[in-house]
Design an enzyme around this catalytic site. Sequence first.
Site, short mmCIF file in Angstrom:
data_model
loop_
_atom_site.label_atom_id
_atom_site.label_comp_id
_atom_site.label_asym_id
_atom_site.label_seq_id
_atom_site.Cartn_x
_atom_site.Cartn_y
_atom_site.Cartn_z
N ASP A 32 31.96 43.64 41.94
CA ASP A 32 32.07 42.14 41.39
C ASP A 32 30.97 42.40 40.69
O ASP A 32 29.50 42.65 41.09
CB ASP A 32 32.17 40.76 42.42
CG ASP A 32 32.79 39.64 41.13
OD1 ASP A 32 33.78 39.33 41.67
OD2 ASP A 32 32.29 38.83 40.61
N ASP A 86 29.74 45.72 36.66
CA ASP A 86 30.36 44.70 35.89
C ASP A 86 32.00 45.83 35.58
O ASP A 86 31.09 47.33 34.71
CB ASP A 86 29.17 45.26 34.46
CG ASP A 86 29.66 44.30 33.52
OD1 ASP A 86 31.12 43.88 33.04
OD2 ASP A 86 29.07 43.43 32.46
N SER A 121 49.59 39.21 33.93
CA SER A 121 48.90 37.77 33.89
C SER A 121 50.33 37.75 33.60
O SER A 121 51.58 38.55 32.29
CB SER A 121 48.27 37.05 33.25
OG SER A 121 48.42 35.98 32.63
N TYR A 149 43.12 36.85 26.12
CA TYR A 149 43.27 36.92 26.80
C TYR A 149 44.85 38.09 27.29
O TYR A 149 44.93 38.56 27.67
CB TYR A 149 43.17 36.17 27.91
CG TYR A 149 43.90 35.63 29.54
CD1 TYR A 149 42.74 36.55 29.89
CD2 TYR A 149 44.73 35.58 29.55
CE1 TYR A 149 43.33 36.23 31.50
CE2 TYR A 149 45.59 35.76 31.02
CZ TYR A 149 44.25 35.70 32.10
OH TYR A 149 44.81 36.12 33.36
N ASP A 158 46.13 28.78 42.13
CA ASP A 158 44.96 27.34 42.18
C ASP A 158 43.61 27.97 42.29
O ASP A 158 43.51 27.89 44.09
CB ASP A 158 45.52 26.93 43.33
CG ASP A 158 45.05 25.45 42.67
OD1 ASP A 158 44.10 25.63 41.30
OD2 ASP A 158 45.36 23.88 43.46
N1 LIG Z 1 44.49 31.94 38.38
C1 LIG Z 1 45.46 32.28 37.91
O1 LIG Z 1 46.25 31.16 37.32
C2 LIG Z 1 45.42 33.77 37.01
C3 LIG Z 1 47.01 33.57 36.81
C4 LIG Z 1 47.91 34.97 35.92
C5 LIG Z 1 46.59 36.02 36.40
N2 LIG Z 1 45.17 36.01 36.84
C6 LIG Z 1 44.54 37.34 36.95
O2 LIG Z 1 43.95 37.71 38.13
C7 LIG Z 1 42.81 37.73 38.19
C8 LIG Z 1 42.04 37.63 39.36
O3 LIG Z 1 41.47 36.11 38.90
P1 LIG Z 1 41.46 34.53 40.20
O4 LIG Z 1 42.66 33.75 39.72
O5 LIG Z 1 41.02 35.30 41.53
O6 LIG Z 1 40.20 34.50 38.94
P2 LIG Z 1 38.54 34.49 39.85
O7 LIG Z 1 37.75 33.80 38.65
O8 LIG Z 1 38.23 33.06 40.94
O9 LIG Z 1 38.42 35.72 40.00
C9 LIG Z 1 37.59 36.45 39.35
C10 LIG Z 1 37.03 37.29 39.73
O10 LIG Z 1 36.85 38.68 39.20
C11 LIG Z 1 34.69 38.77 37.93
N3 LIG Z 1 34.40 39.45 37.06
C12 LIG Z 1 34.54 38.53 36.03
N4 LIG Z 1 34.10 39.24 34.96
C13 LIG Z 1 33.85 40.59 35.84
C14 LIG Z 1 33.27 41.63 34.92
N5 LIG Z 1 33.04 41.88 33.94
N6 LIG Z 1 32.99 42.47 36.03
C15 LIG Z 1 32.80 42.78 37.45
N7 LIG Z 1 33.44 41.19 38.12
C16 LIG Z 1 33.93 40.62 37.17
C17 LIG Z 1 34.34 36.54 38.76
O11 LIG Z 1 33.78 36.92 39.61
C18 LIG Z 1 35.90 36.18 39.72
O12 LIG Z 1 35.18 36.67 40.61
C19 LIG Z 1 42.37 38.22 36.64
O13 LIG Z 1 42.77 38.66 36.18
C20 LIG Z 1 43.29 36.67 35.85
O14 LIG Z 1 43.18 37.12 35.47
C21 LIG Z 1 45.22 34.39 37.04
#
Ligand SMILES: NC(=O)c1ccc[n+]([C@@H]2O[C@H](COP(=O)([O-])OP(=O)(O)OC[C@H]3O[C@@H](n4cnc5c(N)ncnc54)[C@H](O)[C@@H]3O)[C@@H](O)[C@H]2O)c1
Length: 268
Positions: free
Chosen positions: A37, A74, A153, A166, A200
């Site tokens: 992360d 990253d 997504s 996105y 969520d």
């Molecule tokens: N939450 C939703 O409704 C939803 C829906 C569809 C898809 N997603 C996808 O699911 C995945 C997980 O998202 P989530 O809902 O757990 O959100 P979240 O924000 O809780 O988790 C995302 C994680 O990615 C990390 N991150 C961000 N940029 C980074 C980088 N450059 N390098 C390394 N780590 C990085 C963040 O620190 C965080 O821990 C993502 O790919 C998101 O696009 C989420």
Amino acid sequence: MSGLEGQVALITGAARGQGRSHAVHLARQGVRIVAVDLCESIDEFFPLATREDLDETIAAVAEAGSEAIAVVGDVRSSASMKAAVDLAVNRFGTIDVLVNNAGIIKVQAIDEFSDHTMDVVIDTCLKGVFNTTRFVAPIMKAKRSGRIINIASSAAIRAVGYLSPYVAAKGGVVSATKSWAVELAEWSINVNALAPGGVDTEMLSGMAGQAGIDLDEYRERVTARHLLQEGGCVPVEDISAMVVYLAGEHASVITGQVFTVDAGMSAG
Ligand SMILES: NC(=O)c1ccc[n+]([C@@H]2O[C@H](COP(=O)([O-])OP(=O)(O)OC[C@H]3O[C@@H](n4cnc5c(N)ncnc54)[C@H](O)[C@@H]3O)[C@@H](O)[C@H]2O)c1
């Protein structure tokens, strides 16, 4: 049984949310986890996970009966992901499963996006998936097996406005998934994508903040697009269950597919 006992999974964005859940669910199957992360926030975006969050993931994996290493890295940087992959191999010897989960989002109109906000979203959500896969692929090729699971997504399948970098990046993830499935099948490496609906997590509350809408109302707006209404948001456990399935022995003939776990959102 999943047949995953003793395997090694590298998961990006593993400090919180869905990434942490995938780590814990794989750990329950006896998988050792490399939890990657960024652990710092980026200007003009909602707060990302912290180092403390990543440590909580490591503790949760231990509680689930397995072991994990924390890697601050990253996904936007190929050098950083090369270092993460090297660390994983030094510690656990190999990588069997790659879950490309890190993501970030910005709610903005197309004429409001700046160079910075577009670059961060596209570099994280699309280029980030390349930056891990390109270094993990040779490891999987050498042993002629592996599973790559890319988190896309449902917004890549059913159009959503005010999220265009996105949506485009996640659409690219779907296309890259299919391309890598074709390219890597020769080495028995399966590549699939998962497309969640509204989940969520901190991302959803961050989006509500970016849109200037109260979280409860924003949640209702997102889930209004779900066909199955009873459960509200998509449970994170349901997405993790699909990750475990796609990583496991019963998915050995599945590749190049996109699995929506979205309460029917993309069908509507
Ligand atoms: N939450 C939703 O409704 C939803 C829906 C569809 C898809 N997603 C996808 O699911 C995945 C997980 O998202 P989530 O809902 O757990 O959100 P979240 O924000 O809780 O988790 C995302 C994680 O990615 C990390 N991150 C961000 N940029 C980074 C980088 N450059 N390098 C390394 N780590 C990085 C963040 O620190 C965080 O821990 C993502 O790919 C998101 O696009 C989420």
